[in-house]
Motif scaffolding. Sequence first.
Motif, mmCIF file in Angstrom:
data_model
loop_
_atom_site.group_PDB
_atom_site.id
_atom_site.type_symbol
_atom_site.label_atom_id
_atom_site.label_comp_id
_atom_site.label_asym_id
_atom_site.label_seq_id
_atom_site.Cartn_x
_atom_site.Cartn_y
_atom_site.Cartn_z
ATOM 1 N N GLY A 85 7.056 3.627 -7.778
ATOM 2 C CA GLY A 85 5.978 4.101 -6.927
ATOM 3 C C GLY A 85 6.371 4.418 -5.500
ATOM 4 N N ALA A 86 7.652 4.198 -5.171
ATOM 5 C CA ALA A 86 8.110 4.474 -3.811
ATOM 6 C C ALA A 86 8.370 5.961 -3.619
ATOM 7 C CB ALA A 86 9.384 3.691 -3.507
ATOM 8 N N VAL A 87 8.219 6.419 -2.391
ATOM 9 C CA VAL A 87 8.533 7.802 -2.032
ATOM 10 C C VAL A 87 9.929 7.814 -1.426
ATOM 11 C CG1 VAL A 87 7.943 9.757 -0.563
ATOM 12 C CG2 VAL A 87 6.128 8.375 -1.587
ATOM 13 N N THR A 117 0.821 -1.208 0.000
ATOM 14 C CA THR A 117 0.000 0.000 0.000
ATOM 15 C C THR A 117 0.859 1.264 0.000
ATOM 16 O OG1 THR A 117 -1.683 -1.194 1.255
ATOM 17 C CG2 THR A 117 -1.867 1.205 1.191
ATOM 18 N N VAL A 118 1.920 1.250 0.806
ATOM 19 C CA VAL A 118 2.838 2.385 0.891
ATOM 20 C C VAL A 118 4.266 1.856 0.764
ATOM 21 C CG1 VAL A 118 3.650 4.323 2.288
ATOM 22 C CG2 VAL A 118 1.254 3.608 2.433
ATOM 23 N N LYS A 119 5.028 2.440 -0.153
ATOM 24 C CA LYS A 119 6.428 2.052 -0.354
ATOM 25 C C LYS A 119 7.313 3.275 -0.143
ATOM 26 C CE LYS A 119 5.519 0.167 -4.462
ATOM 27 N NZ LYS A 119 5.712 -0.588 -5.722
ATOM 28 N N ILE A 120 8.286 3.123 0.741
ATOM 29 C CA ILE A 120 9.172 4.234 1.077
ATOM 30 C C ILE A 120 10.620 3.795 0.932
ATOM 31 C CG2 ILE A 120 9.936 5.767 2.941
ATOM 32 C CD1 ILE A 120 7.034 5.613 3.986
ATOM 33 N N TYR A 121 11.436 4.679 0.365
ATOM 34 C CA TYR A 121 12.862 4.422 0.219
ATOM 35 C C TYR A 121 13.607 5.473 1.030
ATOM 36 C CZ TYR A 121 17.299 3.217 -2.005
ATOM 37 O OH TYR A 121 18.592 2.796 -2.236
ATOM 38 N N LEU A 122 14.226 5.049 2.127
ATOM 39 C CA LEU A 122 14.967 5.965 2.989
ATOM 40 C C LEU A 122 16.394 6.132 2.492
ATOM 41 C CD1 LEU A 122 13.990 5.025 6.662
ATOM 42 C CD2 LEU A 122 12.958 6.731 5.161
ATOM 43 N N THR A 123 16.868 7.355 2.492
ATOM 44 C CA THR A 123 18.260 7.626 2.153
ATOM 45 C C THR A 123 18.840 8.565 3.204
ATOM 46 O OG1 THR A 123 17.718 9.573 0.803
ATOM 47 C CG2 THR A 123 17.778 7.445 -0.316
#
Length: 211
Positions: free
Chosen positions: A185-187, A133-139
């Motif tokens: 689609g990731a943020v 549902t929610v995809k996040i990419y942390l940097t």
Amino acid sequence: MDGPSGSGKSSVSRGVARALGLRYLDTGAMYRAMTWWMLQQGVDLADHAAIAARCGEPRIVSGTDPDGPAIHVDGVDVAGPIREAEVTGAVSAVAAVPEVRARLVALQREIIGDGDIVVEGRDIGSVVCPDATVKIYLTASAEARARRRSAELAGTTVEAQQEAMARRDTLDSTRKADPLSMAAGAVELDTTALTLEEVVAEVLRLVKERT
């Protein structure tokens, strides 16, 4: 929740899971557990065929409590041992073996299948659960990531951690099987200048917005 080492995946994922009353899964711990078992068995980690031949043997059980995510191998609690330097230095080699990834991805999908969970790793949005549902990419900057990791580990320096992370990032992003990458689609969320609380708050905002 995907991203490289030191980007804040574990702390953020656990914070989000607590805030939303969800389960939590650290997939990296599963690869570390497999690596720990291989080292205990004396498997040559330079021999991918040997790793592939034995990766079906250990029984790996992952807990999903964000306040105490236990992990056991053949009934042994390995939450501490899998964070030691020997495992950290070897995990990328084990995780690069396609047979290892196939087995652990299958286990991860079984856990995810029960729903209501925050999952962290390096290929969650791209491979393990592309329909999340929610995809996040942390940097975060290389210096910030190294500073965070050196603060967690005794007897190391920021410079040493930055070199170690650079090597691991290269291995993880260039491996043939499921390389580290930002999923479609990731943020992307840069955590360099943010506190843990600020990152958790931003992720919660994104979850609310997208659900």
